[in-house]
Design a protein around this motif. Structure first.
Motif, PDB file in Angstrom:
ATOM      1  N   SER A  99       5.718  14.270   1.089  1.00  0.00           N
ATOM      2  CA  SER A  99       5.958  12.933   1.188  1.00  0.00           C
ATOM      3  C   SER A  99       4.856  11.877   1.597  1.00  0.00           C
ATOM      4  CB  SER A  99       7.141  12.707   2.122  1.00  0.00           C
ATOM      5  OG  SER A  99       6.598  12.792   3.434  1.00  0.00           O
ATOM      6  N   VAL A 100       5.044  10.837   1.480  1.00  0.00           N
ATOM      7  CA  VAL A 100       3.882   9.657   1.711  1.00  0.00           C
ATOM      8  C   VAL A 100       4.694   8.452   2.184  1.00  0.00           C
ATOM      9  CG1 VAL A 100       3.875   8.687  -0.766  1.00  0.00           C
ATOM     10  CG2 VAL A 100       1.918   8.935   0.613  1.00  0.00           C
ATOM     11  N   SER A 116       0.768  -1.329  -0.076  1.00  0.00           N
ATOM     12  CA  SER A 116      -0.114  -0.165  -0.103  1.00  0.00           C
ATOM     13  C   SER A 116       0.783   1.130   0.103  1.00  0.00           C
ATOM     14  CB  SER A 116      -1.030  -0.083   1.215  1.00  0.00           C
ATOM     15  OG  SER A 116      -0.349   0.387   2.455  1.00  0.00           O
ATOM     16  N   VAL A 117       0.359   2.240  -0.720  1.00  0.00           N
ATOM     17  CA  VAL A 117       0.826   3.734  -0.608  1.00  0.00           C
ATOM     18  C   VAL A 117      -0.226   4.506  -0.298  1.00  0.00           C
ATOM     19  CG1 VAL A 117       2.174   5.551  -1.728  1.00  0.00           C
ATOM     20  CG2 VAL A 117       2.758   3.180  -2.546  1.00  0.00           C
ATOM     21  N   GLU A 118      -0.299   5.179   1.011  1.00  0.00           N
ATOM     22  CA  GLU A 118      -1.053   6.129   1.488  1.00  0.00           C
ATOM     23  C   GLU A 118      -2.547   4.992   1.490  1.00  0.00           C
ATOM     24  OE1 GLU A 118      -2.803   9.880  -0.242  1.00  0.00           O
ATOM     25  OE2 GLU A 118      -1.197  10.520   1.021  1.00  0.00           O
ATOM     26  N   ASN A 119      -3.359   5.566   0.791  1.00  0.00           N
ATOM     27  CA  ASN A 119      -4.834   4.612   0.661  1.00  0.00           C
ATOM     28  C   ASN A 119      -4.893   4.024  -0.443  1.00  0.00           C
ATOM     29  OD1 ASN A 119      -6.393   5.580   3.259  1.00  0.00           O
ATOM     30  ND2 ASN A 119      -6.089   7.767   2.199  1.00  0.00           N
ATOM     31  N   ASP A 157       1.767   6.928  -9.751  1.00  0.00           N
ATOM     32  CA  ASP A 157       1.008   8.375 -10.300  1.00  0.00           C
ATOM     33  C   ASP A 157       1.068   9.219  -8.737  1.00  0.00           C
ATOM     34  OD1 ASP A 157       0.811   7.608 -12.769  1.00  0.00           O
ATOM     35  OD2 ASP A 157      -1.254   7.186 -12.809  1.00  0.00           O
ATOM     36  N   LEU A 158       0.427   8.587  -7.709  1.00  0.00           N
ATOM     37  CA  LEU A 158       0.416   9.187  -6.647  1.00  0.00           C
ATOM     38  C   LEU A 158       1.697   9.736  -6.048  1.00  0.00           C
ATOM     39  CD1 LEU A 158      -1.071   9.853  -4.214  1.00  0.00           C
ATOM     40  CD2 LEU A 158      -0.841   7.893  -3.064  1.00  0.00           C
TER      41      LEU A 158
END
Lengths: 365, 365, 365, 365
Positions: D205-206, D158-161, D194-195
Motif C-alpha cells: 500500500s502507499v 502527491s502519492v509516495e514521491n 501507474d504507481l
C-alpha cells in the motif's frame, strides 16, 4: 447545540417528524459492556405508545424500535447506538385543513415564523412523537443505572384538581402500571380515569402533574455552580412537550415554611450520615446528598381540543378551526415514561461527568 | 462543562469564594461595538450588594467591579471581558466553629463528600456571593438587549404567605425599587417588609417567589426540541442558590384548566398576529411568539438561622450548631437582580444562536 | 464556544490584551486534592517570559501570576481557579504609528473587519501575550499529569534550515534548558543561536519547528471518531499564534513509505503488548496505544520585521510601514513551554473524558 | 462530546460499523429553506464509494443514501436531517481469522483495551466506512455554501514521491474527476495511477497528500483565540482515518523563509484590500482574510497489506497475520471527497458562529 441534542457525555440526538418516515436518534457515550435488554426497551416504548388504553389517542402505532449500531452480540461496544422507529399509521389527510391555519397554543405559528417553512402534518417536528427517541435513550440509560443500583419511578400525581394527597413515601410504586393514568394511588387513580373519560367525551382536554422519585443515587452527583443537578433536571423536564413547571424537594410549598422548620437536620447512624427530613429533595448545593431525589413536573391541558376555536390563517385572516384527528385528552399517562426517560438520561450524564474527576493515581493505573 | 461556565455563544465563567480574594469572571461572546455603561453595571451590583437595607445582611461590601479586558475606549471589542470584585469585609473567624460541622441544608456535606476538601469559610464556593459574577454578566447582556428593545423586569411576588394578587399587567414596575423587598405592589410590599423584619428579629428566615417579565422579544428565539427557551430559562433559574422551582406562563395553576379555556386564541390586527390571552407565557413549541415572556421562581427560606440546630460533625458525631455571622433573613430582595441577570444572559445567548441561522445570501454579503 | 475557551472537562478561558491591564484566565475542572506548586507554575512562566535571553524581545515583564481562587491551604478544591498576570512594561506609544495601518501578516486587518473595532496597541487580543494564560493552565495540568506518571517534553527541532537530525530517542531532554533556543541537541543549538542572532541583527525574523514527546500515557485516551487524540492535539497546536502545521508520528515523511514498512508490528514481552516501531506516534484509531506520543509543530517567521514594508492604511491607501517596538526575531524558544502547555491541557482533558466512562459497579460504590 | 459528534451550530453525529447494518447520521443545524439536491448528495457518495475504479477496493457497495427527516417538499425545514445507508456487500467471513489477532497499525488493539469489547468484522466502528456519514453531511453543507458563493476543491497532490509541482493557482480543477487518483494535474496523474497499480499488484500500500482550496470565503470567519479557523480545520482533517499531518498556507516549508519574504503585503485596488502573496493561506490571526484558503493533509499508507506480517494475538502470543479481504492500496482517491466534506462542515459551522454575532439593531428587526 442546534437544539436537537441533549447531554454531554451521555448524549442523545433525535430526528424525525410525526408524519414523516419515522423517529430515530443516536445515543453517544453509552459505556461499553452493558447488556442490552431489547425487551425492556420495547416495554418502555409500549408504556409511551398511543392506543394503549381507552383514555389515550386511538392512533395505533406499534412503535417497534430497531437498533442499528453500537451493540455487538447483545452488549454495548462503547460506540454510538443508532436507532429508528417507523411511522406506520399516519393519517396526514386529517391535517389538510390545518395547512393554512395556526392552531392555538401549538407550535404552528412559531415554527413558521422561525424557519419560514413548516411540515404541517401532525405538527411535524413539534409533535410529541419525537419523545419516542427519548424513551429509547432513557431505557438504555436505565439499564446502565440499574447496574449501579439506581431506580427511577414516576407517577401521575394530579389530574386537574384531583391530586394524590399522600407523600410518595406512603405509596406503593408497583401500583403505577395497574391503572390507565399511571397513578401510584389506586383510589385516586379511579377518580382520575373517570375525569379523563368525561373530558374526552366533551371533546376537551385536561392537564396535571407527574411526580418522580430517584432512589439509590450516590452522594456527589451534580456540578456546581451552573450545572447543579436540579438545574439539569429542570432543563430536561422543561424540554418535554406541554410542560409548564418544575419543582423539586419542598418546591413552591417550601417557600411558605420558616428556615428553622424547612432545614433538614443531619443525623448519623450505622448507615452513615443522613438527613432526618428531606425538604432538600436529595440535592444540596447542586450536588446529590444520598437521599431520595424527588421532583414534580406540570403539564398543561393538551392544546388540541375537538371543539371549534377562533384563530387566524397563515395570511393573518380570522377563521374558525374545527380540529379532527386522533388525540390524547390528557398526556399524563403517556408522559410518565417520558419523564422517567429524561430523568435517567440527565442523571447518567451527570454521573459520568462526576466520575470523570475521580482520576486513578499512577500506581493504580 | 465542569459546571462553572454558563451559555454557549454568550457565555460566563465565574470563579471565587465567599472568603477568598474576591469574585470574578469572564464573559465571552459579547458582540463588538456595544457601549459599556459602567455606572449601570455598578448600579446593578448595588441592587445585589449586602448591607443595602435593614432587612438584608449587615456584611458591608461595596462590591466595586473592575473590568480587566475586552473594552477599548468605552466600547466592547468582541474579545472576552474579564472582571474582578474584591472581597473586603470577610470575617472568616465567624466560621471557625463551623469548620468541623455540617450546617443543615447547606452545601457543606455534599462539597466535602464530592471534593474531599472544603473551604469552610462562609460557604466557600457554594456561597451566594458567586452571584456577583452573574449580575455583572447580566448587566452587560442587558446593555446588548436594550439596543434591541428588550426589557427585563423582576419583582418579589410573594414572601411566605404574603403574595401579590394582581397579575403583572396591572402592576407598575417603577415601584419595584421603591421598597426594601423589591415588590411591584406598594401595599403588599409593606406587609412583606414587616414580615421579614419580624422573622429577622426571631433569628429565623423566610422564603418566597420572584416573578419575571421579559418584554420586546422578537418571534423565533429558542431552539427546539431540547433547547426550548423555557428549558434554558429553567436551567438558568434553578442554577441560582436557594431556588426550588420554576414555572412559566400559566404554570402549575394552568394544570387545573381545561384545554378549551387554557388555549390562547390567535388574533390579527394592525400590529400583526398576536394571541388574545397569554397562558403560553410568550413561548410556544419552545420558541418565543412575540408576546410577553413571564415566569416565576421559588426560593426556599435561607438555610442559616440564628437558632440552635441539631446536626453532625464531619466525623459523624451529633452536635448542636449555634450559628453566628451576618445573614439575610430573606434572599428575595437581593435575588431580584440575580434572576434578571440569569434571564438576560440566557435570552441573549439564545438570541445569538437563533440569529446564527439567518445567513445572508451571496449577493447580500 | 465564542472562541476564548478551550477544553471540555478540564477547560481554560482566557482574557486580556497585550497593552491592557493584564492577562488572566479561569481553569475549570481541575480535580480536587492536587497540591499546587506555585514555584513550578512561575518557573513555567519564566520559560515563556520576554527578556529572558539576548535572542528574545527586550520587553521586560516579570509575569508574576496571582492565583485568585480554587486553592485552599495549598491544595485544589475542585472549584475554578482564577488567575491574573499584570502587564507592566507596555510601551503603547511604540504602536501609535500603527493605529491606522494594517501590519502585513498580522491580525490587524481581519480583527478590524470582523469586529469593526480594534485595540491596536501591541496587537491587542491577537498578541501572543495571551499565551501566558495557556502556560498557567498547562502548568497546573502538568501537576495533575505528573501524579499519573505522565511527562511532556518539547524542544526546538529546527530553525529555518538548521534541523536536529537525530530521532528524539537519541536525545537528552535535560539539555533543553541549557541553551537559549531550547534545542535538545547541544551542537545544533549553537548553530541555531548564531543564526537567530544574525537574523536579529538584520532586523529580520525566522521560523522553525518544535517537536514534542509525551511519555507515560496509558492505553485508551482519545475519543473516536471525531475527537481522536491526534485531532484534539492538532487543534490545540494550531490554536497557538504563528503556527502553520502539525504532524504526528511519521507525519508527512510517512506518506513516502510503503505500508509493509510503515506498519508497526506488535510484540509481546514481560511488559505486555507493545509495538516494535512507532510510526503511529503512540496513537492508533484515535486512541493512545501506550507508546510515546510525539508530534511536530511548524512556526512561521515572526510577522514583525524591523524593515520597511509596503502595506495599506485602514482607509485602503498605500503606505510604507517602518515598525518599531521590541520583538522576537524567532518565537521558537519561548513557544516551547506554550506547546507543552497546550499538550498538557489537551491530554488531561481527554484523560478525564476517557475516565468518565469507567463507571464503578454498584457494589464498588 | 463522547467523540461521535462534530460541529457546534452545524453538527453531525454519525453511527454505524463496517459490517453492521449500515452507516447513518444526523445533521443538526442546517439552515431552513435550502433546496436539497439529492442527486448531488448521491454523486458525492459515488466519488467516495468502493469499487469505483481498478485501483480501489473491489468491495462493491452502491451506498444509496436515504434521507429520513428534516426535508419537506424538497426543502430543509431547519429540523434535524436523519439519514441511513445500508451495508450490502459485507463479507464478514474474511475477518474470521482476525477475530483473535491485533492487525498492525489498525485500531484493533486500542479499541479492545479502551472498550473491553470489539466488533472485529471489518474494523467495526474504526473502519473508514464511517466516513460515508461525513460525505452526506458535507454534501449538504456544500449546498448551503454554494448559495453563498463558496467553493471547495480538493485533489491528490502527491502519492509516495510523485508530487504535483505546480502551485494550485496553475491547475485546472475540472481535471480532478478525469483520472482515477483525482489529481488536478493530468500528467502527474498518470504516473500516480501507474504507481498505485504496481503497489497493488505487490500486495502493498502507499500514502500521499491531498491539497484543498476554498474560494469565496468572506472576511471574518474564525473565532480567536482557540477556535481559529485553521485550528478547526486541523481538527477536522486529523479526525479522518489514516491522516498524519496538516499544514496550511506556506506550511512546513514556510518555516524556512525569512519574515521579510514570508509576509504578505497588503494592496488596495478596485476590489478592496487584498494581499499580494498568500503565504497566510487565507487566514490571519485565526480569521479568514478573504483570500483563498488552502491546506494540505498527509495520509499514511493503508495499514492493510496483503503480505504476511508478524503480530500478536489478543492473548499476547506471537503470530503471523496473512490478511485477506478487499482493500484499497491507496486511500487518496476516495479520501478527496471526505476531505472536502470535512472542510465544508467545518467552514459552514464557523460561518454560522461568526454570523451569530451580527445582531440586528432594534429598528431593523
Amino acid at each position: 447545540m442546534a437544539g436537537n441534542s441533549y447531554g454531554q457525555l451521555f448524549s442523545l440526538v433525535s430526528f424525525g417528524e410525526s408524519h414523516g418516515q419515522g423517529i430515530g436518534g443516536v445515543i453517544d457515550g453509552c459505556p461499553a459492556g452493558v447488556t442490552i435488554d431489547e425487551d425492556f426497551i420495547q416495554a418502555e416504548l409500549d408504556r409511551r405508545r398511543p392506543g394503549q388504553s381507552k383514555i389515550t389517542t386511538s392512533r395505533d402505532e406499534s412503535d417497534r424500535v430497531e437498533l442499528l449500531s453500537g451493540v455487538f452480540e447483545g452488549v454495548t461496544t462503547g460506540t454510538p447506538i443508532g436507532f429508528f422507529i417507523k411511522n406506520k399509521e399516519q393519517r396526514s389527510k386529517d391535517y389538510d385543513n390545518m395547512k393554512d391555519v395556526f392552531r392555538p397554543s401549538h407550535a404552528d405559528y412559531t415554527y413558521t415564523q422561525k424557519y419560514g417553512i413548516r411540515d404541517h402534518r401532525g405538527g411535524g417536528r413539534s409533535s410529541a412523537r419525537e419523545t419516542i427517541a427519548r424513551v429509547v435513550a432513557g431505557a438504555i440509560a436505565k439499564l446502565v443505572l440499574r447496574e449501579m443500583g439506581i431506580k427511577i419511578s414516576a407517577y401521575t400525581s394530579s389530574v386537574e384538581n384531583i391530586a394524590v394527597t399522600k407523600p410518595y413515601t406512603e405509596l406503593d410504586f408497583t401500583e403505577i402500571e395497574n391503572n390507565a393514568v399511571r397513578c401510584a394511588d389506586p383510589e385516586t387513580a379511579k377518580k382520575m380515569v373517570d375525569l379523563v373519560a368525561k373530558v374526552k367525551a366533551a371533546g376537551d382536554s385536561v392537564g396535571g402533574t407527574i411526580t418522580t422519585v430517584i432512589q439509590g443515587v450516590p452522594v456527589g452527583v451534580g456540578e456546581p455552580v451552573y450545572d447543579r443537578l436540579e438545574a439539569m433536571l429542570a432543563k430536561g423536564m422543561l424540554s418535554i412537550n406541554a410542560t409548564k413547571g418544575f419543582e423539586f424537594g419542598s418546591g413552591f410549598e417550601g417557600t411558605k415554611l420558616r428556615g428553622s422548620i424547612h432545614n433538614d437536620p443531619f443525623i448519623s447512624d450505622e448507615n452513615g450520615i443522613h438527613t432526618k427530613s428531606n425538604n432538600s429533595g436529595g440535592v444540596q448545593g447542586g450536588i446529590s446528598n444520598g437521599e431520595d431525589i424527588y421532583f414534580k413536573v406540570a403539564f398543561k391541558p393538551v392544546a388540541t381540543v375537538l371543539q371549534k376555536q377562533k384563530t387566524v390563517t397563515v395570511d393573518g385572516k380570522e377563521t374558525v378551526l374545527d380540529a379532527k384527528g386522533r388525540h390524547d385528552p390528557c398526556v399524563l399517562p403517556r408522559a410518565v415514561p417520558i419523564v422517567e426517560a429524561m430523568a435517567a438520561i440527565t442523571l447518567l450524564d451527570m454521573l459520568l461527568i462526576s466520575n470523570a474527576y475521580q482520576l486513578p493515581k499512577h500506581n493504580e493505573l
